[in-house]
Enzyme design. Structure first.
Site, PDB file in Angstrom:
ATOM      1  N   ASP A 209     -10.200   4.876   7.374  1.00 17.83           N
ATOM      2  CA  ASP A 209     -10.357   4.378   5.775  1.00 17.83           C
ATOM      3  C   ASP A 209      -8.793   3.731   5.534  1.00 17.83           C
ATOM      4  O   ASP A 209      -9.032   2.443   4.549  1.00 17.83           O
ATOM      5  CB  ASP A 209      -9.896   5.825   5.494  1.00 17.83           C
ATOM      6  CG  ASP A 209      -8.494   6.408   6.113  1.00 17.83           C
ATOM      7  OD1 ASP A 209      -7.799   6.241   7.298  1.00 17.83           O
ATOM      8  OD2 ASP A 209      -8.654   7.391   6.163  1.00 17.83           O
ATOM      9  N   HIS A 210      -7.921   3.161   6.591  1.00 19.49           N
ATOM     10  CA  HIS A 210      -6.407   2.851   6.420  1.00 19.49           C
ATOM     11  C   HIS A 210      -6.624   1.403   6.407  1.00 19.49           C
ATOM     12  O   HIS A 210      -5.534   0.678   5.728  1.00 19.49           O
ATOM     13  CB  HIS A 210      -5.932   3.013   6.814  1.00 19.49           C
ATOM     14  CG  HIS A 210      -5.009   4.294   6.561  1.00 19.49           C
ATOM     15  ND1 HIS A 210      -5.877   5.541   6.424  1.00 19.49           N
ATOM     16  CD2 HIS A 210      -3.749   5.089   5.857  1.00 19.49           C
ATOM     17  CE1 HIS A 210      -4.931   7.099   6.051  1.00 19.49           C
ATOM     18  NE2 HIS A 210      -3.610   5.694   5.978  1.00 19.49           N
TER      19      HIS A 210
ATOM     20  N   ASP B 113      -1.488  12.312   9.077  1.00 11.55           N
ATOM     21  CA  ASP B 113      -1.342  11.337   8.169  1.00 11.55           C
ATOM     22  C   ASP B 113      -1.123  12.873   6.758  1.00 11.55           C
ATOM     23  O   ASP B 113      -0.810  13.573   7.472  1.00 11.55           O
ATOM     24  CB  ASP B 113      -2.714  11.629   7.257  1.00 11.55           C
ATOM     25  CG  ASP B 113      -1.970  10.499   6.012  1.00 11.55           C
ATOM     26  OD1 ASP B 113      -3.117   9.353   6.358  1.00 11.55           O
ATOM     27  OD2 ASP B 113      -2.210  10.831   5.139  1.00 11.55           O
TER      28      ASP B 113
ATOM     29  N   ARG C 195       1.877   7.505  -3.944  1.00 12.74           N
ATOM     30  CA  ARG C 195       3.140   7.185  -4.086  1.00 12.74           C
ATOM     31  C   ARG C 195       3.008   5.457  -4.661  1.00 12.74           C
ATOM     32  O   ARG C 195       2.061   4.915  -5.125  1.00 12.74           O
ATOM     33  CB  ARG C 195       3.923   7.370  -2.479  1.00 12.74           C
ATOM     34  CG  ARG C 195       3.401   8.254  -1.319  1.00 12.74           C
ATOM     35  CD  ARG C 195       4.128   8.718  -0.232  1.00 12.74           C
ATOM     36  NE  ARG C 195       3.832   9.468   0.718  1.00 12.74           N
ATOM     37  CZ  ARG C 195       3.366   9.048   2.010  1.00 12.74           C
ATOM     38  NH1 ARG C 195       3.585   8.305   2.460  1.00 12.74           N
ATOM     39  NH2 ARG C 195       3.663  10.782   1.939  1.00 12.74           N
TER      40      ARG C 195
ATOM     41  N   SER D 251       5.539   8.239   5.240  1.00  9.98           N
ATOM     42  CA  SER D 251       4.393   9.155   5.833  1.00  9.98           C
ATOM     43  C   SER D 251       4.749   9.710   7.226  1.00  9.98           C
ATOM     44  O   SER D 251       5.776  10.029   7.959  1.00  9.98           O
ATOM     45  CB  SER D 251       3.948   7.371   6.223  1.00  9.98           C
ATOM     46  OG  SER D 251       3.534   7.234   7.755  1.00  9.98           O
TER      47      SER D 251
ATOM     48  N   ARG E 286       3.579   8.272   9.987  1.00 13.63           N
ATOM     49  CA  ARG E 286       3.430   7.256  11.379  1.00 13.63           C
ATOM     50  C   ARG E 286       4.804   7.064  11.919  1.00 13.63           C
ATOM     51  O   ARG E 286       5.927   7.372  11.867  1.00 13.63           O
ATOM     52  CB  ARG E 286       3.962   6.016  10.100  1.00 13.63           C
ATOM     53  CG  ARG E 286       4.766   5.586   9.929  1.00 13.63           C
ATOM     54  CD  ARG E 286       4.340   4.424   8.825  1.00 13.63           C
ATOM     55  NE  ARG E 286       3.747   4.711   7.512  1.00 13.63           N
ATOM     56  CZ  ARG E 286       3.285   3.515   6.311  1.00 13.63           C
ATOM     57  NH1 ARG E 286       4.684   2.663   6.108  1.00 13.63           N
ATOM     58  NH2 ARG E 286       2.740   3.951   5.402  1.00 13.63           N
TER      59      ARG E 286
HETATM   60  C1  MIC Z   1       0.411   6.975   3.624  1.00 13.24           C
HETATM   61  O1  MIC Z   1      -0.034   7.282   2.801  1.00 13.24           O
HETATM   62  O2  MIC Z   1       2.032   6.264   3.494  1.00 13.24           O
HETATM   63  C2  MIC Z   1      -0.370   6.887   4.832  1.00 13.24           C
HETATM   64  C3  MIC Z   1      -0.271   5.103   5.068  1.00 13.24           C
HETATM   65  O3  MIC Z   1      -1.310   7.467   4.735  1.00 13.24           O
HETATM   66  C4  MIC Z   1       0.275   7.143   6.081  1.00 13.24           C
HETATM   67  C5  MIC Z   1       0.225   7.123   6.892  1.00 13.24           C
HETATM   68  C6  MIC Z   1       0.074   5.850   8.218  1.00 13.24           C
HETATM   69  O4  MIC Z   1       1.163   5.189   7.716  1.00 13.24           O
HETATM   70  O5  MIC Z   1      -0.705   6.132   8.510  1.00 13.24           O
HETATM   71  C7  MIC Z   1       1.098   8.890   6.114  1.00 13.24           C
HETATM   72  O6  MIC Z   1       1.071   9.213   4.664  1.00 13.24           O
HETATM   73  O7  MIC Z   1       1.823   9.525   6.838  1.00 13.24           O
HETATM   74 FE1  SF4 Z   2      -4.698   6.712   1.973  1.00  6.12          FE
HETATM   75 FE2  SF4 Z   2      -2.461   7.763   2.435  1.00  6.12          FE
HETATM   76 FE3  SF4 Z   2      -3.135   6.359   0.416  1.00  6.12          FE
HETATM   77 FE4  SF4 Z   2      -4.525   8.735   0.943  1.00  6.12          FE
HETATM   78  S1  SF4 Z   2      -2.139   8.813   0.536  1.00  6.12           S
HETATM   79  S2  SF4 Z   2      -5.234   7.081   0.001  1.00  6.12           S
HETATM   80  S3  SF4 Z   2      -4.155   8.593   2.734  1.00  6.12           S
HETATM   81  S4  SF4 Z   2      -3.012   5.781   2.710  1.00  6.12           S
END
Ligand code: MIC
Ligand code: SF4
Length: 753
Positions: free
Chosen positions: A95-96, A160, A448, A643, A645
């Site tokens: 998805d990302h 995630d 976010r 995140s 990550r």
């Molecule tokens: C996000 O919303 O910041 C992400 C991208 O989904 C991350 C995960 C990532 O950095 O791959 C998260 O929320 O953990």
């Molecule tokens: Fe994707 Fe994270 Fe955004 Fe949800 S918050 S849509 S998992 S990047």
């Protein structure tokens, strides 16, 4: 088909027995999260009372979820552990990595082509280790989990931070780093400090323009980005029961924005309706039969203050829609106050783009309410002033939104449909002109809004609101437009006012049968070797980090003293860099490039103490590493918020950063750093942050005597020859100290193998 139904059946079969043991052990009325947490103790944890906020506990989650951007590192680590198969059911979701640019069809084609190597890698690892694989286009991890895997009373971890979305279906679902996922997939206990409990009682009923999103936007304002740290947030009360299952999921999803370990609602009729509508009547029946075990005890509900560490009450009947932002999700402004706030803070009022959807807000209810606003705009002869983009959370949702005419309505008011993916929520948005860094405002229904997150432009002011409010604001073109009270001029020059949005909790014509994009693991591929090209710039086999040599750290140059907010987006930016998520060496080139250097207030420009020159953070770190030096990173509050990550933790480890010393950490990031073998310390006196100078060489001593609860001595050797000794706290327990000594948690797992 119900996925992993046997696991679910076994869980419910054992639940009553487990709860009666827990009752005896704890000897007091139980909240729903206590029931779920204690019924998932890892066998070796034993039956005893653990202290909230103090004791580390090993848990045995029911399943693991991973999205493509984090799954690469998680699976690369899992592959090092030498197992044949995962110990619990697991799934991977693509998805990302899908870039939003020209609309769903074109963007999907590009994604499948540009990410082929990564998708092939993930799919073959999934086949080999019997992991469910959701192809690109299937949808966003949290939406897919809610539609297919989540079950009331279950426990899940996911790589995630928005994994808690499944709390909408009564699940304890927690965001973790990949190394934690490896623990669970290899059958080890998964360790967490027993969370404290925040109880939020919802009374009254949402009405008019307010929606579940506004509850969490208000809560974020009340508790701030760190207020939920170390806590499970439990919602209850009549108001809670009146909220749809997907609305509950929105609230739990954004609990990540207050740093909560997770959020949860007790099992209720709304969850049952959702389970049935999504083809899981059997799960609903089992949950209904176990209802008492999936809700907080009546004594708790009657006297919540006695049982929760923090208690808050919100009357939904009086709640206003909120708009949060810019640059942080906890800056909450009630919509009626936006005109004043925007003026006072000089926020640009013209809205360039409104975006709805994402993992947070793309339920049928969300889409139908937003579409009702769009339909109203057509009826009122209003022209949409801002651009308008829609990212459906899953193919399932996209399909019914199209079938039921909502996508058509959006297109008619000028909307553009992006792929079922994260897209603009994570900087995967090839937004025209973003590189010019012009000051502008966007508003979205994502979760976010840190600087640069949507389009990479530091001057984009991103605000967060519900899908219906975003739609109305996009039509008006003004951040300060309040659809509850304000009128707009239509194409006939007449003043018109929106009606209240109206939507449907669940699709009246059902979810329908679709090609979901699920790939069943092909176990026949089980013996095949996973190939990674040696010259790949996207994937790289991991090398174990070195063990600690048993010596104190001496003379470590300061790498960067970060000023102010330092989220994982600042530490390891997403967007462009997502493509290197499987290649540690390459992604390390983004380390801390978004963090502000305390000494010159600039990003990505720090002093190289060896050369006396200023250079980028990754270059200086590499220069130290190449000359055999470690280094130290300093930060302020809630360091690493956002995140899960773990690249944000693996990069410093790879670049030879020995310790990160901050005023306070965000939970997932601190664990990630510990697991990778980077020493995590907090100033015992926060004012000591001010003592760190740009040319400091830092010693961290007596590490051989490191013990739980014992402070660590840090010596700051200033360039004028003077030195100061300060103390730092740490939160390591015995087992975690072993991770540090072994060089990483994974090194320990490999030893135990
Ligand atoms: C996000 O919303 O910041 C992400 C991208 O989904 C991350 C995960 C990532 O950095 O791959 C998260 O929320 O953990
Ligand atoms: Fe994707 Fe994270 Fe955004 Fe949800 S918050 S849509 S998992 S990047």
């Amino acid at each position: 088909m119900i996925f992993d139904f046997e696991v679910i059946k076994t869980f419910y079969g054992e639940l009553a027995g487990k709860i009666s043991v827990i009752r005896q052990t704890l000897g007091h009325p139980l909240t729903v999260s206590e029931k779920i947490l204690y019924s998932h103790l890892y066998e070796k944890s034993g039956n005893k009372t653990f202290r909230r906020g103090i004791d580390y506990v090993d848990f045995a989650p029911d399943r693991v979820a991973m999205q493509d951007a984090t799954a690469q590192m998680a699976l690369l680590q899992f592959m090092m552990a030498g197992k044949d198969q995962t110990s619990v059911p697991a799934s991977v979701h693509c998805d990302h990595l899908i870039m939003a640019k020209e609309g769903a069809t074109a963007d999907m084609k590009t994604a499948v082509y540009t990410n082929k190597e990564v998708y092939d890698f993930l799919s073959s690892v999934c086949n080999k280790y019997d992991i469910g694989f959701w192809k690109p286009g299937a949808g966003i991890i949290h939406q897919i989990i809610l539609e297919n895997y989540a079950f009331p009373g279950g426990m899940m971890i996911g790589t995630d931070s928005h994994t808690p979305n499944a709390g909408g279906l009564g699940m304890i679902a927690i965001g973790v780093g990949g190394a934690d996922a490896v623990d669970v997939m290899t059958g080890m206990g998964w360790e967490l400090k027993l969370p404290k409990l925040v109880g939020i009682k919802l009374t009254g009923k949402l009405n008019g323009w307010t929606s579940p999103k506004d509850i969490i936007l208000k809560v974020a304002g009340l508790l701030t980005v760190s207020g939920g740290t170390g806590c499970v947030v439990e919602y209850f009360g009549d108001g809670a029961e009146s909220i749809s299952c997907t609305g509950k999921a929105t609230i739990c999803n954004m609990g990540a924005e207050i740093g909560a370990t997770c959020s949860i609602f007790s099992f209720d009729d709304a969850m049952s309706r959702y389970l049935i509508a999504t083809g899981r009547k059997e799960v609903s029946d089992l949950a209904t039969a176990n209802r008492d075990h999936l809700t907080s005890d009546p004594e708790v509900l009657a006297e919540p203050k006695k049982y929760y560490d923090t208690f808050i009450e919100i009357n939904l009947s009086e709640l206003e829609p909120y708009i949060n932002g810019p640059f942080t999700p906890d800056l909450a402004t009630p919509i009626s106050q936006m005109k004043i706030a925007a003026k006072k803070n000089n926020w640009p009022e013209d809205v360039e783009v409104g975006l709805i959807g994402s993992c947070t807000n793309s339920s049928y209810e969300d889409i139908s309410r937003a579409a009702s606003v769009a339909r109203d705009a057509m009826r009122l002869k209003l022209k949409t002033k801002s651009e308008f983009k829609i990212t459906p959370g899953s193919e399932q949702i996209r399909f019914i939104a199209e079938r039921d005419g909502f996508l058509d309505t959006f297109t008619k008011i000028g909307g553009e449909i992006f792929a079922n993916a994260c897209g603009p929520c994570i900087g995967q948005w090839d937004r025209k002109g973003a590189e010019k860094n012009l000051v502008n405002t966007v508003i979205h229904s994502f979760n976010r809004n840190f600087a640069k997150r949507t389009d990479g432009n530091p001057n984009t002011y991103a605000f967060v609101a519900s899908p219906e409010v975003v739609t109305a604001i996009a039509i008006s073109g003004k951040l300060t437009f309040n659809p509850l009270t304000d009128t707009l001029l239509n194409t006939d020059g007449k003043e018109v006012k929106f009606s209240e949005p109206a939507g449907m909790e669940l699709p009246p014509r059902g979810f329908g049968n679709i090609d979901s994009g699920f790939q069943k693991p092909d176990k026949s591929g089980g013996k095949s070797e996973i190939k990674i090209a040696a010259d790949s710039d996207r994937l790289q086999i991991l090398e174990p980090f070195n063990e600690w040599d048993g010596k104190d750290f001496r003379g470590l140059p300061l790498l960067i003293k970060a000023k102010g907010k330092c989220t994982t987006d600042h530490i390891s930016m997403a967007g462009f860099w997502l493509k290197y998520r499987g290649h540690l060496q390459n992604i390390s080139n983004n380390y801390m490039i978004g963090a502000v250097n305390f000494f010159n207030e600039k990003t990505n420009l720090i002093l190289n103490q060896n050369s006396g020159q200023y250079d980028t953070v990754p270059s200086v770190a590499r220069a130290y590493k190449e000359s055999g030096l470690g280094s130290v990173v300093i930060g302020e509050e809630n360091f690493g918020e956002g995140s899960s990550r773990e690249h944000a933790a693996m990069e410093p480890r790879y670049l030879n950063v020995k310790a990160v010393i901050v005023k306070s950490f965000a939970r997932i990031h601190e664990t990630n750093l510990k697991k990778q073998g980077v020493l995590t310390l907090t100033f015992s006196d926060k004012a000591d942050y001010n003592k760190i100078q740009e040319t400091d060489k830092i010693d961290i001593v007596d590490l051989n005597q490191m013990a739980p609860g014992k402070q660590v001595k840090v010596v700051l050797n200033h360039s004028d020859g003077k030195s100061e000794t300060i103390t730092a706290n740490h939160s390591y327990n015995e087992a975690q100290i072993e991770w540090f000594k072994a060089g990483s948690a994974l090194n320990l797992i490999r030893k135990l193998k």
